[in-house]
Design an enzyme around this catalytic site. Structure first.
Site, mmCIF file in Angstrom:
data_model
loop_
_atom_site.group_PDB
_atom_site.id
_atom_site.type_symbol
_atom_site.label_atom_id
_atom_site.label_comp_id
_atom_site.label_asym_id
_atom_site.label_seq_id
_atom_site.Cartn_x
_atom_site.Cartn_y
_atom_site.Cartn_z
ATOM 1 N N LYS A 1 16.112 22.187 -10.279
ATOM 2 C CA LYS A 1 15.729 20.674 -10.647
ATOM 3 C C LYS A 1 16.436 19.993 -11.552
ATOM 4 O O LYS A 1 17.252 20.352 -12.237
ATOM 5 C CB LYS A 1 14.423 21.007 -11.556
ATOM 6 C CG LYS A 1 13.119 21.709 -10.973
ATOM 7 C CD LYS A 1 12.470 21.108 -9.760
ATOM 8 C CE LYS A 1 11.815 19.927 -10.084
ATOM 9 N NZ LYS A 1 10.481 20.123 -10.713
ATOM 10 N N HIS B 1 0.866 -1.192 -0.153
ATOM 11 C CA HIS B 1 0.093 -0.103 0.055
ATOM 12 C C HIS B 1 0.732 1.157 0.045
ATOM 13 O O HIS B 1 0.682 2.356 0.514
ATOM 14 C CB HIS B 1 -1.092 -0.086 1.007
ATOM 15 C CG HIS B 1 -1.633 -1.260 1.339
ATOM 16 N ND1 HIS B 1 -2.848 -1.460 0.736
ATOM 17 C CD2 HIS B 1 -1.285 -2.296 2.096
ATOM 18 C CE1 HIS B 1 -3.305 -2.755 1.299
ATOM 19 N NE2 HIS B 1 -2.181 -3.205 2.087
ATOM 20 N N GLU C 1 9.905 8.613 -16.760
ATOM 21 C CA GLU C 1 8.656 9.253 -17.006
ATOM 22 C C GLU C 1 8.233 9.197 -18.309
ATOM 23 O O GLU C 1 7.032 8.782 -18.721
ATOM 24 C CB GLU C 1 8.896 10.811 -16.617
ATOM 25 C CG GLU C 1 8.801 11.207 -15.129
ATOM 26 C CD GLU C 1 8.948 12.906 -14.858
ATOM 27 O OE1 GLU C 1 8.147 13.127 -14.265
ATOM 28 O OE2 GLU C 1 9.588 13.362 -15.563
ATOM 29 N N SER D 1 15.219 22.199 -15.686
ATOM 30 C CA SER D 1 14.108 22.879 -15.890
ATOM 31 C C SER D 1 14.467 24.253 -16.373
ATOM 32 O O SER D 1 15.492 24.596 -15.784
ATOM 33 C CB SER D 1 13.238 23.179 -14.487
ATOM 34 O OG SER D 1 12.285 24.202 -14.434
#
Ligand code: ARG
Length: 462
Positions: free
Chosen positions: A285, A158, A292, A279
């Protein structure tokens, strides 16, 4: 002009320019040129073998086709949408080069059995490339698993910390997913490797063809049994995309973990700079773009699977032009699959594993509570009673803001008289994983044994 078209004879009007562009497939099926030429060469050889072509005719056709292959590879081939597809482009070029003899190649054949054969030959190679790429990723995973066989980390259910495991054990779970993927690819290959040629348009041919001979030349396991099925079946393409969808699903699940692990909240790993991007506005970043994108690209392959299922569901026997729509999903699937597998095989061994952070997290969330319950069972307490006692121990720890190993022996003994001072051995993550010492377990010794077996499985070719 109608007479340019190999089928122009019965037509009195030229094809509408819009229709020509709409129906042409050469823009994408030219990718099949090698398979198309190989199929044509085998077909010509078979025709000479059964006496439909002379040996001299066969040689001229075979040489002409080989020259066309060189021409295509050199980038000098003028593909024409007016000639619709890869098959008619190559055939027309053959006639340009060797004269009217080129027109004999299509004896005892149709584009219907030709295209099905080309796609099967293409997928056979594609499956072998995919299998090799999955294998390379498995090798990379085993390499990291070996390095991290004794590295502690929290195991999750979970997405809550559940019990300590070893990082090597987690990676070997990925290895197993990929092992099943390879079985599926290889199983699918058996049904891909059946030859449609000889089915002609749908009903077979009146020439005395030898289909076993052609199948042998092309490395097919056997000719397809039924001519109607041979030209209309695309199960093999659906099976391939379905096997690929499962590989992508696995890569996507791995992506999800890599993304979570490399976030500052988890901070378990650092992906190599070469596989991340920054970024344009936030200078700090470093984004996990590769996983992804793999997660995102899995959607394309699922979409292709749905497209192929929908493509086939209402087609009556035998060939229908709908089938021309089978190629782009197959090509896109193969490109996506190989691209994703290859980038993972490079990235995964290059990631930095943050062992201290993983060790710290492994002890969080009362992750050794089950070990305490097992300990009580060994002391003669029934598991359900032990579960209850440990529940109270956890409550005590929660209320006092401490972790299990930080509780005093007195306090623990206050909840169960069976507890002795050696309890602290089972309360550490090290003790917890070490105790799970059975086949398939997370103990470092078991992970090392599993790695030895994994290596043997990798070395054993099919
Ligand atoms: N380009 C076609 C395809 O991809 C080749 C077969 C065409 N056959 C036909 N009868 N129109 O399916």
């Amino acid at each position: 002009m109608t007479k340019e078209k190999p089928w122009g004879g019965r037509f009195t009007e030229p094809t509408d320019a819009g229709v020509e562009a709409f129906t042409a497939s050469v823009g994408f099926d030219r990718r099949l040129y090698r398979q198309d030429i190989a199929g044509s060469i085998a077909h010509a050889r078979m025709l000479a073998h059964v006496g439909v072509l002379t040996e001299a005719e066969r040689d001229a056709i075979v040489n002409g086709l080989k020259e066309i292959e060189i021409e295509i590879e050199a980038g000098g081939f003028a593909w024409s949408a007016a000639l619709e597809d890869v098959h008619m482009n190559i055939e027309a070029r053959l006639t340009d080069r060797i004269g009217d003899l080129g027109k004999k190649l299509h004896t005892a054949r149709s584009r219907n059995d030709q295209v099905a054969t080309d796609l099967r030959l293409y997928l056979r190679e594609g499956i072998d490339a995919a299998d090799a790429a999955v294998e390379r990723l498995q090798e990379a995973i085993v390499e990291v698993a070996e390095r991290e066989a004794g590295t502690l980390m929290p195991g999750f259910t979970h997405l809550q910390i559940a019990q300590p495991v070893t990082f090597g054990h987690h990676l070997l779970a990925w290895f197993e997913m990929l092992a099943r993927d390879r079985e599926r690819l290889r199983d699918c290959r058996r049904r891909v490797n059946i030859m449609p040629l000889g089915a002609a348009a749908l009903a077979g041919t009146s020439f005395p063809i030898d289909r076993d001979y052609t199948a042998k030349l092309l490395g097919f396991d056997a000719p397809a049994e039924n001519s109607l099925d041979a030209v209309s079946d695309r199960d093999f393409a659906i099976e391939f995309v379905s096997a690929a969808a499962l590989v992508m699903l696995h890569l996507s699940r791995m992506a999800e973990e890599l993304i979570l692990w490399s976030s500052s909240q988890f901070d378990f790993i650092e992906l190599p700079d070469a596989f991340c991007t920054g970024s344009s506005i936030m200078p700090q970043k470093k984004n996990p773009d590769v996983p992804e994108l793999v997660r995102g690209k899995s959607a394309r392959v699922f979409g292709s699977l749905m497209a192929l299922l929908a493509l086939m569901k209402a087609q009556p026997l035998a060939y229908n032009k709908d089938n021309q729509e089978d190629k782009e999903p197959v090509f896109d699937t193969l490109d996506t699959l190989l691209g994703s597998l290859r980038v993972y095989a490079e990235m995964i061994p290059a990631m930095q594993v943050k062992r201290e952070n993983l060790r710290r997290a492994a002890a969080l969330g009362f992750s050794t509570a089950t070990d305490l319950a097992d300990y009580l069972v060994r002391k003669g307490i029934a598991f359900r009673d032990a579960h209850e006692i440990v529940g109270r121990v956890v409550r005590l720890a929660l209320d006092s803001g401490r972790d299990l190993p930080e509780l005093d022996l007195d306090e623990l003994q206050g909840l169960s008289a069976a507890i002795g001072p050696e309890v602290f051995d089972v309360l550490t993550p090290e003790g917890s994983v070490k105790a799970r010492n059975h086949l398939g377990g997370t103990a470092p010794a078991q992970v090392r044994a599993a790695i030895r077996r994994a290596r043997k499985r990798l070395a054993k070719k099919s």
